[in-house]
Structure formats: structure tokens, C-alpha cells
Write a protein that holds these residues in place. Structure first.
Motif, mmCIF file in Angstrom:
data_model
loop_
_atom_site.group_PDB
_atom_site.id
_atom_site.type_symbol
_atom_site.label_atom_id
_atom_site.label_comp_id
_atom_site.label_asym_id
_atom_site.label_seq_id
_atom_site.Cartn_x
_atom_site.Cartn_y
_atom_site.Cartn_z
ATOM 1 N N ARG A 76 0.836 -1.190 0.000
ATOM 2 C CA ARG A 76 0.000 0.000 0.000
ATOM 3 C C ARG A 76 0.880 1.253 0.000
ATOM 4 N N GLN A 77 0.298 2.306 -0.549
ATOM 5 C CA GLN A 77 1.013 3.572 -0.631
ATOM 6 C C GLN A 77 0.067 4.698 -0.285
ATOM 7 N N ALA A 78 0.373 5.381 0.814
ATOM 8 C CA ALA A 78 -0.395 6.540 1.222
ATOM 9 C C ALA A 78 0.174 7.785 0.533
ATOM 10 N N PRO A 79 -0.609 8.847 0.409
ATOM 11 C CA PRO A 79 -0.129 10.064 -0.260
ATOM 12 C C PRO A 79 1.155 10.588 0.365
ATOM 13 N N GLY A 80 2.151 10.832 -0.459
ATOM 14 C CA GLY A 80 3.407 11.373 0.023
ATOM 15 C C GLY A 80 4.312 10.397 0.736
ATOM 16 N N LYS A 81 3.930 9.121 0.726
ATOM 17 C CA LYS A 81 4.727 8.119 1.426
ATOM 18 C C LYS A 81 5.185 7.022 0.473
ATOM 19 N N GLU A 82 6.149 6.236 0.942
ATOM 20 C CA GLU A 82 6.661 5.142 0.129
ATOM 21 C C GLU A 82 5.670 3.980 0.102
ATOM 22 N N ARG A 83 5.788 3.196 -0.939
ATOM 23 C CA ARG A 83 4.991 1.976 -1.027
ATOM 24 C C ARG A 83 5.564 0.960 -0.050
ATOM 25 N N LYS A 84 4.667 0.341 0.739
ATOM 26 C CA LYS A 84 5.118 -0.570 1.781
ATOM 27 C C LYS A 84 4.383 -1.895 1.730
ATOM 28 N N PHE A 85 5.079 -2.909 2.168
ATOM 29 C CA PHE A 85 4.536 -4.258 2.239
ATOM 30 C C PHE A 85 3.414 -4.332 3.271
ATOM 31 N N VAL A 86 2.350 -5.043 2.922
ATOM 32 C CA VAL A 86 1.245 -5.267 3.839
ATOM 33 C C VAL A 86 1.150 -6.743 4.206
ATOM 34 N N ALA A 87 1.117 -7.600 3.184
ATOM 35 C CA ALA A 87 0.970 -9.031 3.429
ATOM 36 C C ALA A 87 1.451 -9.794 2.207
ATOM 37 N N GLY A 88 1.879 -11.036 2.444
ATOM 38 C CA GLY A 88 2.316 -11.878 1.350
ATOM 39 C C GLY A 88 1.942 -13.322 1.604
ATOM 40 N N ILE A 89 1.885 -14.094 0.521
ATOM 41 C CA ILE A 89 1.495 -15.496 0.632
ATOM 42 C C ILE A 89 2.283 -16.313 -0.376
ATOM 43 N N SER A 90 2.708 -17.503 0.037
ATOM 44 C CA SER A 90 3.454 -18.388 -0.850
ATOM 45 C C SER A 90 2.520 -19.006 -1.888
ATOM 46 N N TRP A 91 3.104 -19.705 -2.851
ATOM 47 C CA TRP A 91 2.308 -20.178 -3.982
ATOM 48 C C TRP A 91 1.187 -21.119 -3.572
ATOM 49 N N ASN A 92 1.398 -21.914 -2.517
ATOM 50 C CA ASN A 92 0.362 -22.872 -2.113
ATOM 51 C C ASN A 92 -0.403 -22.419 -0.880
ATOM 52 N N GLY A 93 -0.140 -21.199 -0.443
ATOM 53 C CA GLY A 93 -0.835 -20.680 0.732
ATOM 54 C C GLY A 93 -0.280 -21.166 2.053
ATOM 55 N N GLY A 94 0.774 -21.985 1.982
ATOM 56 C CA GLY A 94 1.312 -22.545 3.207
ATOM 57 C C GLY A 94 2.117 -21.575 4.041
ATOM 58 N N GLY A 95 2.567 -20.513 3.435
ATOM 59 C CA GLY A 95 3.328 -19.496 4.151
ATOM 60 C C GLY A 95 2.721 -18.130 3.953
ATOM 61 N N THR A 96 2.586 -17.384 5.038
ATOM 62 C CA THR A 96 2.088 -16.020 4.955
ATOM 63 C C THR A 96 2.961 -15.107 5.801
ATOM 64 N N SER A 97 2.911 -13.829 5.487
ATOM 65 C CA SER A 97 3.671 -12.839 6.234
ATOM 66 C C SER A 97 2.866 -11.551 6.262
ATOM 67 N N TYR A 98 2.947 -10.842 7.393
ATOM 68 C CA TYR A 98 2.181 -9.616 7.557
ATOM 69 C C TYR A 98 3.050 -8.511 8.157
#
Length: 124
Positions: free
Chosen positions: A36-58
Motif C-alpha cells: 500500500r502507498q499513502a499520499p506522500g509516502k513510500e509503497r510498503k509491504f502489507v501481506a504476502g502469501i506463498s504459492w500454495n498458501g502454506g506461508g504467509t507474512s504480515y
């Protein structure tokens, strides 16, 4: 190609579900992320998921409120956002990491393909 949708205007405490529809490449083999990227700010990681859904990160500020999931049969990744706060207001982007190694990374330069973004606005 990645197509993000589902953004909108919601009151604080409300919920939204973002979708990211993928096509044109074997995205079911890729790790996927939401940024996500708020006005005037850098784009930042919110969440991610591996190809099979077995791994997530927030990212810490969304843990316990946001949930990332995917349906590879539909080539779609989701971000369920609950208990939204005004500080969650931003343009949300989905992205794909084509290395297909099963890992989930938070750096924007780890991702090869990006969607066009969908606006999320949370009013107080």
C-alpha cells in the motif's frame, strides 16, 4: 497481468475484501503480495502469501486484522481487511514474485509484476 479490485470508502471499524485477479502467466506458482502507498509516502509491504498458501507474512500494524489468502483455481489472491483504521487509507497494490521458490518477501524489489492499485479510504 494483475487486476486489483474491491477498494472503496468505509468507516473506521469496518471491513473490505480486496481481490487480485491474475492472468497471462503461471501466477499459481508465484508468491503474491499486497502493498500500500499513502499520499506522500513510500509503497510498503502489507501481506504476502506463498504459492500454495502454506506461508504467509504480515506487516506488524495489520497482524490480527488483515488476512491474505489465495484460490489458485481462480488465479485470485484476496486481502480481507477487518477493523479498518484511518491510517489504513492508501492505494493498495497486488504484486507477484515469479521466482516460484516458496518464500515470501517484503521488499518491493522482490516483486516482478504489479497491478494497477485500488483505493481504500477509511473515514474516522
Amino acid at each position: 497481468q494483475l487486476q486489483a479490485s474491491g477498494g472503496g470508502l468505509v468507516q473506521a471499524g469496518g471491513s473490505l475484501r480486496l481481490s487480485c485477479a491474475a492472468s497471462g502467466r503461471p501466477f499459481s506458482r508465484y508468491s503474491m503480495g499486497w502493498f500500500r502507498q499513502a499520499p506522500g509516502k513510500e509503497r510498503k509491504f502489507v501481506a504476502g502469501i506463498s504459492w500454495n498458501g502454506g506461508g504467509t507474512s504480515y506487516e506488524d500494524s495489520v497482524k490480527g486484522r488483515f488476512t491474505i489468502s489465495r484460490d489458485n483455481a481462480k488465479n485470485t489472491v484476496y486481502l480481507q481487511m477487518n477493523s479498518l483504521k484511518p491510517e489504513d487509507t492508501a492505494v493498495y497494490y497486488c504484486a507477484a514474485d515469479q521466482r516460484a521458490d516458496g518464500f515470501v518477501f517484503a521488499g518491493i524489489y522482490e516483486y516482478d509484476y504489479w497491478g494497477q492499485g485500488t483505493q481504500v479510504t477509511v473515514s474516522s
